[in-house]
Each structure stands twice: as C-alpha cells, then as structure tokens.
Design a protein around this motif. Sequence first.
Motif, PDB file in Angstrom:
ATOM      1  N   UNK A   1      51.122  33.557  38.545  1.00 61.74           N
ATOM      2  CA  UNK A   1      50.077  32.769  37.903  1.00 61.74           C
ATOM      3  C   UNK A   1      49.543  33.557  36.702  1.00 61.74           C
TER       4      UNK A   1
ATOM      5  N   UNK B   1      46.460  35.493  36.544  1.00 62.48           N
ATOM      6  CA  UNK B   1      45.386  34.525  36.778  1.00 62.48           C
ATOM      7  C   UNK B   1      44.840  34.711  38.196  1.00 62.48           C
ATOM      8  N   UNK B   2      44.273  35.890  38.421  1.00 66.95           N
ATOM      9  CA  UNK B   2      43.923  36.281  39.785  1.00 66.95           C
ATOM     10  C   UNK B   2      42.963  37.452  39.674  1.00 66.95           C
TER      11      UNK B   2
ATOM     12  N   UNK C   1      40.757  40.612  40.234  1.00 63.90           N
ATOM     13  CA  UNK C   1      41.066  41.845  40.962  1.00 63.90           C
ATOM     14  C   UNK C   1      40.226  41.981  42.224  1.00 63.90           C
TER      15      UNK C   1
ATOM     16  N   UNK D   1      40.804  37.525  44.150  1.00 64.58           N
ATOM     17  CA  UNK D   1      41.965  36.702  43.807  1.00 64.58           C
ATOM     18  C   UNK D   1      41.605  35.304  43.300  1.00 64.58           C
ATOM     19  N   UNK D   2      40.365  35.113  42.922  1.00 61.51           N
ATOM     20  CA  UNK D   2      39.995  33.818  42.360  1.00 61.51           C
ATOM     21  C   UNK D   2      40.766  33.608  41.056  1.00 61.51           C
ATOM     22  N   UNK D   3      41.091  32.354  40.741  1.00 58.49           N
ATOM     23  CA  UNK D   3      41.783  32.087  39.480  1.00 58.49           C
ATOM     24  C   UNK D   3      40.828  32.249  38.295  1.00 58.49           C
TER      25      UNK D   3
ATOM     26  N   UNK E   1      39.731  29.374  35.934  1.00 57.73           N
ATOM     27  CA  UNK E   1      38.660  28.410  36.223  1.00 57.73           C
ATOM     28  C   UNK E   1      37.299  28.947  35.785  1.00 57.73           C
TER      29      UNK E   1
END
Lengths: 365, 365, 365
Positions: free
Chosen positions: C31, C47-48, C50, C53-55, C58
């Motif tokens: 991602x 897209x994570x 650290x 692990x939220x994108x 967004x």
Amino acid sequence: MSFLLNAWYVAAFSHEVRPGTPFSRALLGRPVVLYRDAEQRAIALDDRCAHRFAPLSQGRVVDGVLECPYHGLRFGASGQCVHNPHGDGRVPAGAKVRTYPALERYGAIWFWPGDPLRADEALLPSFPFVDPATHVTHDGYLHTRAHYQLSADNLLDLSHFQFLHPDTLGSEAIARGDVQSGNLGDIVWVRRSAYDEALQPFVAQGFGIPPGTRVDRWMDVRWTPPGLLSIVIGVTAAGMPREAGLIAPSAHWLTPETERTTHYFFAFGLPKEMGEAAHELVRYAVDGLMKPFECEDLPMLEAQQRNLGDNDFWAMQPALLPIDAGAIRARRVMERLIAAERAAGEVPARTIPITPVAGASRAVA
Amino acid sequence: MSFLLNAWYVAAFSHEVRPGTPFSRALLGRPVVLYRDAEQRAIALDDRCAHRFAPLSQGRVVDGVLECPYHGLRFGASGQCVHNPHGDGRVPAGAKVRTYPALERYGAIWFWPGDPLRADEALLPSFPFVDPATHVTHDGYLHTRAHYQLSADNLLDLSHFQFLHPDTLGSEAIARGDVQSGNLGDIVWVRRSAYDEALQPFVAQGFGIPPGTRVDRWMDVRWTPPGLLSIVIGVTAAGMPREAGLIAPSAHWLTPETERTTHYFFAFGLPKEMGEAAHELVRYAVDGLMKPFECEDLPMLEAQQRNLGDNDFWAMQPALLPIDAGAIRARRVMERLIAAERAAGEVPARTIPITPVAGASRAVA
Amino acid sequence: MSFLLNAWYVAAFSHEVRPGTPFSRALLGRPVVLYRDAEQRAIALDDRCAHRFAPLSQGRVVDGVLECPYHGLRFGASGQCVHNPHGDGRVPAGAKVRTYPALERYGAIWFWPGDPLRADEALLPSFPFVDPATHVTHDGYLHTRAHYQLSADNLLDLSHFQFLHPDTLGSEAIARGDVQSGNLGDIVWVRRSAYDEALQPFVAQGFGIPPGTRVDRWMDVRWTPPGLLSIVIGVTAAGMPREAGLIAPSAHWLTPETERTTHYFFAFGLPKEMGEAAHELVRYAVDGLMKPFECEDLPMLEAQQRNLGDNDFWAMQPALLPIDAGAIRARRVMERLIAAERAAGEVPARTIPITPVAGASRAVA
C-alpha cells in the motif's frame, strides 16, 4: 487460532435469543447455536449436527430441545442426541454435539469455550451498571472485520477521540491532558484526564452542560481479559472536584468471531431510580455513539487489519508511544495467558473456517 | 483433488450445447469446452488455448473446428492445432490441447476425464427411461456449493423428505417405514417403503391419486459410481401389490465442478406412447421439484459444506445411523475406487483453480 | 512476490495526485500513499502509519507533511515522524515509515521500490511525445486482474488486432504482413508491417485517411523493463515511403498491483505546435481505444489469468509461435534481471496482502 479458551465471552445480548427461536453466531472460529430450554435457560451448542453437520440453528426448538432440520435428530442441553425418529429409534452413543457452559448476566448471554470444569461464574467481571435488575440499559452491536485486540487498543487509548472523532467526542484538550495506566493482577486500568475543555455538543448535551461551559473530563477505562471493558466518563465544571460532577458508565465487550473479525457489544446503564431520564439518556448515548463507532472507528479498525494482513502485530514493529501504555499492558496480559494455556496443553476443539458475516450489522435493544 | 478419473461424467445436457456455439463448463476442477463438430458430434477439449491459455469457448466454431479468440489458432477433435493464420502458417507440434473422450446418450453429453484408452461406452450405466429415442423427457440443473458426495448422501437417504420437505415430498409415514440397502458389485441400492401414507398434494396429484387416499409408497434408489443415480418412486393403494401401482423414474447425475461444488443434473422420462400426458407429467415433476431442490436441499447441502470446511468427512466423526447405510456403502465404493486408481499411478492432468460459478443457475429443457 | 525492485514504475498520472489530497494505490503488493509537499513535489510513502498501521492516505496534508487520521502523528518526505501531538511530544526514533524515491515526468509520478541509492533519474526511459512541456497529451487507465507480463505479451504481439479487435484496430492484412524483433541491451523492439491494407474506419479517421484508401501500416513497439512501452503506429499510402506518412505515438506503462493484477496506464501526445488539432486527436485516440481495451483486451487478459491460476507461465508449456518472439524476448530479459537482483541479495520490503480493487476503473485526464 490463538484465542484464550478458559474465559467468559459474550455470545449474544439476551434479547437476541428469543424463546423458541434458535440463534446462530460464529464465536472464536466456531459455529455456535444458542437457544432457550423449557426453563428459558440459555444453552450453547456447536451449530453442527453430530450426524451430517447440518446447522441445528435452522431447526426447531421442540419441548426444550433442538431438532435438526435435516433428519430430525434432537439434542438437549448436554449435547447428547435425545431422540432419533427413524426405525427403532435407538441413538448411537457418539451422537453428541459439543456443549458450552453458558450463563446470563448483565443483559447478555456468556459462554465459556474452554474446559467446562473451569467455567466458574465467579470469574465473570462485574458490570453492575448494566444489571437489568437494578438499571435501565440500552445496547448496540457492531460486526468488525478486524482482530479483537485492535478494538481493545482503540478503547484503551482514547487519545484518538481528538483525531478520529473531532466532531462528536474529541477536542484539542485531550492531547493537552494527562494519562496514567497500571495493572491490578490481570486487570488493566487507564485513567485519562482533560482540563478546561470545551466539550463537543454531543457530549455536553448528554451531561446536561450548557454550551460554552469549560469542564474537566476524565475517562476511566478498565480492561479485563479476554476483552471486557468498562469505561466511565466523568465531567465536572473546570477546576471543581470530581465529586461535584456527573458520570456515564458503559460496558464494551469484545468477542472474536475469527482471528480477523470481532463482535463488538456495548451497553449503557443508569439506575432505575432515575426514572424516564435514565431511559432517555441510555438511548441518547447508544444511538449517538453508533454513528462515530460505525462511520469512524469501524473503517479505521478494518483498514488497520488490511494493513496488518497475515502479519503478527509485533513483527510489524509498531512504534510505541506513551499513549499506548495501557493497550500494551493488555496485549502483554493476553499473550501471557494464552501462552500459559498452551503450555498447560489446552487444546482447542476442532474448528472450521468461518466465512465472516458480510457487512456490518447492528442490533439495538 | 481426489476425483475418480476413469469414469463417465455428465458434462452437459444435450440441449445446452448448440450447433455452432461453444459451451464452457468447469468439470473436476478443469475448464472444459464442449462444441459440436461438422457432424454434430460432441467434442470436449480443455478450455485453454495451447498458445496463451485463452478460453477457446469464447472463440468461434469454423468448419467444425474451434478458433481461438485471441490469435486465431484452430483446434480440432484430436486437440491438435490445425490452422495457424500467421506468417508461413506452420504449426508447432506442441500446439495441442487436451481432448476428452465424449459421447451423447440419455439427453446428455458425457465425458471421460481419465485414460482415454479405457473410455468404454459399455461402462455407461443404463437409464432407458430418459432415452430420447423412446421417451419424452424433461430435465433440470442446479449448481451446488457442496461436495458431490453430500448430494449423493442426500439422494441415498430419502428419510430427509419428512423433515426437509414436509410440505411437498415427505410425511410422518416415512420414519415409520422400513429401509434396506445392499451392494451389487460397485452398484449400491437402497429400497425404502412407507405404508398407509397420506401423500402431500404435490406427490398425490402427480400420480393422479385423489386427496385423502391412503397409499403404500416405495422409493428405489440405484447409485453407480461416480455419482449416477436412478430413483424410482412407486405408489399403490395401501395394502395393494406393487404391480397394481404407478411408478415415476428419474435420473440424478452428480458431476463435481471442484472439490466443493457440484453440477446436479436431473431428468424425468416417460414412454412416448403415453402421448401428451407424458409431456405434462415430466414437466410437472421437474418444475414442481425445482422449488424444494433449490429452496430446501441446496441451502442444506451448502450449509453442510460450510460446516465441513476443509475437514475430511470421516475426520469429523459423523454419527452413523441405520438410515445412512446406503450412503455409507456408496462412500466406501468411491474410496476404494479412488484408492485403487491412485495405487495404479493414475495421474490427473494438471488442473487449475476454478472459481465456482456465482449463484445457483438453472437450465431446463 | 517476484517483482523487479530496482526500476522506475509509474505510480499515478500527475493529475491523480492533487495538492492537499493524499492518494492511495497498491503498487507491487504494497500500500503506497502519494501526496504533494509544500513545494508540490510528489512524495511516496508506505500507506501505513508506523504506530498502528492506519492508512495515512485517509489523513490530511498539514504544512506539507501527512497527518495520520487515527492519532495525529505526522510524517514528512523522509518518512520520519516529525510531530507527536500527545504528552510531551517526544518522537520515538523508530517512528518512521518507508519512503520511496519518486519523480514526476511525462505527466506521471514514478516511484522506485528498490534500493534508494540506485534510484537514478537517468535510468528512466524517454517518452518525449508525452512530455507536457512540449506536447498536448491525453491519458487513460485500466485496472486489470492479470499478471503484468500478460499485458506486455499483448502489447508486444499486435497480431491479436486481427482476431480480438476486428471491428476497430485489425484487418486481414495483419496476418499477411511481416514482423521482426530484436534486443538492444535490455530493450526489446518489435516492428510489424501490414501492406495494402483497408483500415477499419476508427483508425482511418484518426489519420484523416479517406474511406477505402489502401495503405501500408507499420507498428513499432519498444519495450523497456519493467514494463514501459512506446508504440508508434504509422500509415502511408500503399507503396509510398514511410516518410510520406503519418505517425501516432503512444506510451503504455504497466505497474503490477499484485502478482495477479496490474495498473495499465496509457497516454497519447502530439506537439503543441499542432494546436487544437492535437487536442482533438489525442482525445480521439484515448477515448476510442478505451472501448476495445476495456471490452476486448481486458476480459481476455483476465481469462488468461484465470486459466493460468497459480501455475508458472512456463510450467504451462505454452506453444511458441513466430509472432511471440518479441514477447518472449521481454520475458527473458525480466527473468534475467529478477534472477540477478535476487542473486545480489536484494530483499523486498515486508509486503502485505493487497485485496485487488473490485472491478475495472478508469481515469482519464
């Protein structure tokens, strides 16, 4: 599957299991059927006939036992087949489905997936504020496509209010506040305080606080394995002692459906003596929270799970912040308990792959 | 994949494969294309061009051979590429797709997935009552997301009529009746009788029996590997000899699509001498059965499969009842035949993962 | 995952990544979030977050850095967390997300998934005809559920025009024509010519050729690893020299989303000096090609992938024809480069399973 087996989990809200109608739900990777026997006691069985694996939940409750919809075998609370309608009616000794210890408390039906001999009612944590004998309650349910521990992280670190729920629950005062946590045996507590806060209207109105009032707010979270939380939110006028304030207690119960999906049960309760106001307030809380829970927390949890994939949480090397202290304590307790259970040779029952329920669903009392 | 390879399977009803139009269906985990050559003979090939794996079924039938839709290679009944439109037109020797022995009989196209040298037409069981030369027939198809042996269980143990189809096919007389079964070589037969039965209107009307009449009903099931059944239902006035009664024979053919999905073909036939009545009755039977098959059997079979998951049937330790005797006989025959085939070193062709067709579909002649 | 890592891939068209709005896309099984910093430079990060692990996609772009939507951590172009809003604001050293070298050229944002020290802009192949500084361009995008090398096969062997696109791009002259191919280092070229051809109206009109005119058409394809193609179609009156004809150059860029899904970017460009005609023609080309690409190529590529399944391309023993020479050259180059990279110990970053985007989507400038 790495679930803690010797623990009480919520299987359903009491109102979900109606007399005469079996109720099916996947719990810890197993299909489980719940029904009420002739005395209206909740019974939990594997939802899989001992004969040809038909889902018993699609059958009928007959004289307080469950009849299989395929060939009519009947099974009682012990799991043993008690009726074979065919031929001479003899029942093979092996015609038995697994049964789970179950009990009903706090408006919910609880089940114990581990060793039945260890299923002690006294191990159930206390949630007196949702005891229907003394309190008016209202509850909500969300199905979440994420590991239950991600939900526990979420509830144990309410600093996310400020970023994920800025329009309903959070404010800039939260990051400025302070947070403490600790263990009491296997229990983890987190105490967060925000000072001189301007509450969002949703919270202010729930507490009956006039718009613009500055308050101190505290949020006390108690987590008990395997994922049973109480959250008490308290509010007092800024600078005033807590005793002068108001509190709103709620229960948050996490039951894994599979390794990657979770049943999230939550409930609010207020003393019956409060009368009609209690009814209004618990409804206000549940109905008002459903939107941020469903539209903000749930997508976030599911996005985390997608980003986690098949990887172990720790293998992803998450950065640890002070705000995580409580959530990490809870993860450590669970890891220790599961490891101890495995070391003791606890063997989970044969499980079958569960296809998670499509979409999020919602059940409100 | 643990399929029996040296056996005839139904690939399609005859009417599904129209002249000039290739027909695609996944069979035993393989994509297969069926088409009719210049003499209208049914040809069965892997539905995968030898060049770049394009589905030949999306191409055209040209001069009795199949043209690939991607680059125009053409393949004939032998599977060999017979035309390369590009450059000097030479055809590499390796440009060959697998072909399967096929034949047309009983209103269906049959194919043989094993050793072509062993594909003997004489091995096909007899279903004379659906021979279109002498009988009026009507047929139905259901796609089932369950292992084909679960369908065989279903058809070999009609005691489920009473519980799964109480409004159409079953009655309380069935459990009170008797059942016998046996083997004749690899053939399994089950004979079930119900006495002094009040038939449901759907069955009574099909046999022309006035409402309220008490009857004796017998159900003779013959199963032949790999999943080819005939079922003869007979009815006579209660206490009268069978010779005074009426019978309705039907064919039920199970072809695995994958390890977990099945093509279910069934057909009714009556002698042409019966004239228009035969037409009406076979339509009545197929159209009337489609509803319980689709709305009652199919969901049950799929629920069983979900509960079975990846587990082996025997590893689930199913309780065995006397009603299961026939179904268990058939399972034992299949296990013996597959083991013998494996011991003999029969190697299945390279298979590819098939995504099962979404939803149940239906084809009626 | 067997991707070539030390290579430039298109991550997005420039217009897809708007100032202030993060853009998420799965690339090579990872991602990735793209955003523009304060100088509008394109930044590519995992897209994570650290932390949990939220994108990040967004979240918000704040002062040229990305703010996580869950707890408000902010990450800059280096991938390092630059802001922790909680408590004392300290940032753990490990709070860092992976960043990828990125650059913007030819109307696209390119990223380099391998060793950042080897990310040399000079390694980018030249596509001058889609340079927005000098050319008018128009582009299209298709999501394809097939391995990117199947798309490369498709573009390197345009003999399929005759069979897959008979109504728009192909004609019977193509099989009659000739084709040559070769390597220039890691570059593969294919030159195909058709003579005395009657073009389909779509192609004829694009070149301004009156209906019925016989032409010679040539199609020059250049492929550069990992999947960057230019195709120049030229047309001249039959028998006339190429210099008297017209050409239409286009770029075709393949970026794997996963092992089985591909981002297909394509673009047409014409010199700005052509004025309004250039605008019309590039739109005509892209809009007109979208239909055969989406309705003919895409279903074919996806059907090939289904037939290929988990099998290796070569294990399927594809028949090799002279028309395949260029595509096979490209496959051999990729196999050699990937093997060399592995032998050199190049280790891909931890990847996570990506659920491919549902359905085909389309983005046109």
